[in-house]
Design a protein around this motif. Structure first.
Motif, short mmCIF file in Angstrom:
data_model
loop_
_atom_site.label_atom_id
_atom_site.label_comp_id
_atom_site.label_asym_id
_atom_site.label_seq_id
_atom_site.Cartn_x
_atom_site.Cartn_y
_atom_site.Cartn_z
N PRO A 23 8.86 -6.07 2.75
CA PRO A 23 8.66 -6.27 4.19
C PRO A 23 8.06 -7.61 4.57
O PRO A 23 8.14 -8.01 5.73
N VAL A 24 7.51 -8.33 3.64
CA VAL A 24 6.97 -9.65 3.96
C VAL A 24 7.84 -10.75 3.35
O VAL A 24 8.28 -11.68 4.03
N PHE B 144 7.83 -0.98 11.47
CA PHE B 144 8.09 -1.91 10.35
C PHE B 144 6.86 -2.05 9.46
O PHE B 144 6.98 -2.17 8.23
N SER B 145 5.68 -2.04 10.08
CA SER B 145 4.44 -2.19 9.32
C SER B 145 3.95 -0.86 8.73
O SER B 145 3.14 -0.86 7.82
N ILE B 146 4.45 0.22 9.27
CA ILE B 146 4.02 1.54 8.80
C ILE B 146 4.83 1.99 7.60
O ILE B 146 4.30 2.58 6.65
N VAL C 181 11.74 -6.03 15.55
CA VAL C 181 10.78 -5.31 14.71
C VAL C 181 9.78 -4.63 15.64
O VAL C 181 9.40 -5.21 16.64
N ASP D 24 6.34 -1.48 15.62
CA ASP D 24 5.23 -1.01 14.78
C ASP D 24 5.69 -0.32 13.51
O ASP D 24 5.04 -0.41 12.48
N PRO E 274 6.12 0.86 4.83
CA PRO E 274 5.72 0.67 3.43
C PRO E 274 4.65 1.65 2.95
O PRO E 274 4.54 1.91 1.75
N SER E 275 3.89 2.20 3.89
CA SER E 275 2.82 3.13 3.52
C SER E 275 3.30 4.58 3.42
O SER E 275 2.61 5.41 2.85
#
Lengths: 41, 284
Positions: free
Chosen positions: B113-114, B99-101, B95, B97, B103-104
C-alpha cells in the motif's frame, strides 16, 4: 452531486504530507484493529 | 470553486515531490486519455469526487479523463489494477479511508500500500455523523455513552461490513468512550444506515452528507459530527461537534500507481495543475 459533497473540507496537501497521512492512518487503524480484536480475514 | 481550489493545491503537491525536474515535456501530458479508476460502484462519494475532478481536468487540459469504476474485493480490484499499471501518469485512482485500513484486516495483500503507489494529494475531508435511532432515549453523545455504559454488551452499532471505515470508526468510539457496543455488520454502508432507521441497530457512524435527509426528516437523530471543536456542519447546524475527538472524518484522495518514484505520475499532475491554475497555456 452538491448534496453528497456538502460540508467537504478541501485539503490539498502535498504529496509528502499526504504520504505521511497514509502511513499515520495505517498505524492508527492497525492499533484500533488490534485493540478491538478484529480478526484478519 | 471547489474544483479549481483542489487543482491548484495539486500543483503545489507536485512541485514538492519533484524538485529535480519534470520527466515529461511541458506539452506532452496528457497526450492521450487518462484513466481514473474508482474502486467502488458509481454513486458514492469517491465516485462523485472523481467525476467532478475528471470533468474539470478534461476541460482544462483538452484531454479526456475517463472515470472507470472497478468495485469489489474491498478495493483490491481497482487498486490492484493501478499498482500493476505503467507508472506514466495515465492510470490514476481515488483512495479513501479503507485504503489505510485494509492492510490491518487482510491476511494477504495483492500490492504494497505504500511502495506500489505514488500519492498525489489529499483532496478533501467529509465529516462523519454519529446517528442513532430516534426511539433511543439519548439526545447527546454524552447521554448515549451513559446509556451504553449502563448496559454493556446490549447496545449495538451498524456497519457496512467487517473492517470497513464505519466498523472501525465505531470500534474507535468504543475504545475512546469506554463502552462496548456490539457490532452488527450489514452489506454496505447504505444497508447499515437502513438498519438504524428500522431500529435493528442503535448507532451508525456515517458520512454526514449521506444522512442529512433522514436527520432533517426525523427518521434518524444525529448526536454529533466530526467537524472538530468549534465547527459546525452547515447542513445540520444544530448538531454539535462530537466530543469524541479521536473519530476521523472521511477522506477521499487521488492516488496513482507507480513502483518507480522517479517516474511517478505526480509529475504529470504538475503539468495538469499548472494549466488548470493558469500558469501554462491551455490547449486549444
Amino acid at each position: 452531486v452538491k448534496d453528497r459533497l456538502q460540508g467537504a473540507e478541501l485539503i490539498g496537501s502535498g504529496s509528502q504530507a499526504f504520504t505521511k497521512v497514509i502511513r499515520a492512518d495505517m498505524k492508527r487503524w492497525a492499533g484500533v484493529v488490534q485493540a478491538a480484536g478484529v480478526e484478519r480475514e | 470553486m471547489l474544483r479549481l481550489a483542489a487543482m491548484a493545491a495539486l500543483a503545489t503537491a507536485a512541485f514538492i515531490l519533484t524538485p529535480g525536474g519534470i520527466a515529461f515535456a511541458a506539452d506532452a501530458y496528457p497526450a492521450r486519455p487518462v484513466r481514473v479508476i474508482v474502486p467502488f460502484a458509481p454513486g458514492g462519494t469517491s465516485d462523485i469526487m472523481a467525476r467532478v475532478m475528471s470533468q474539470q481536468l478534461s476541460e482544462q487540459l483538452g484531454q479526456t479523463f475517463v472515470v472507470d469504476n472497478r468495485p469489489g474485493a474491498s478495493g483490491f480490484i481497482g487498486h490492484g489494477m493501478v499498482a500493476k499499471a505503467a507508472p506514466d501518469g495515465y492510470t490514476i485512482a481515488t483512495v479513501d479511508d479503507g485504503f489505510s485500513i485494509i492492510p490491518s484486516v487482510k491476511k494477504e495483500m495483492p500490492y504494497d500500500p505504500v511502495r506500489d503507489f505514488t500519492f498525489i494529494t489529499e483532496v478533501m475531508s467529509v465529516p462523519r455523523a454519529l446517528v442513532v435511532r430516534p426511539s433511543l432515549n439519548a439526545t447527546t453523545v454524552k447521554e448515549f455513552i451513559a446509556q451504553a455504559q449502563a448496559s454493556p454488551g446490549r447496545m449495538t452499532f451498524a456497519s457496512g461490513g467487517t473492517g470497513g471505515i464505519n466498523h472501525l470508526s465505531a470500534e474507535l468510539f468504543n475504545l475512546s468512550a469506554k463502552v462496548k457496543l456490539i457490532h452488527v455488520p450489514y452489506k454496505g454502508a447504505g444497508a447499515a444506515t437502513t438498519g438504524v432507521l428500522s431500529g435493528e441497530s442503535d448507532l451508525v457512524i456515517a458520512a454526514a452528507p449521506t444522512v442529512v435527509a433522514q436527520v432533517k426528516s426525523g427518521k434518524l437523530r444525529a448526536l454529533g459530527v466530526t467537524t472538530g471543536a468549534g465547527k459546525r456542519f452547515a447542513a445540520l447546524p444544530d448538531v454539535p461537534p462530537s466530543p469524541i475527538q479521536a473519530l476521523p472524518a472521511w477522506r477521499s484522495t487521488p492516488g496513482s500507481g507507480s513502483s518507480d518514484r522517479r517516474r511517478c505520475p505526480a509529475r504529470s499532475s504538475t503539468e495538469s495543475t499548472e494549466r488548470s491554475s493558469g500558469r501554462l497555456p491551455r490547449r486549444s
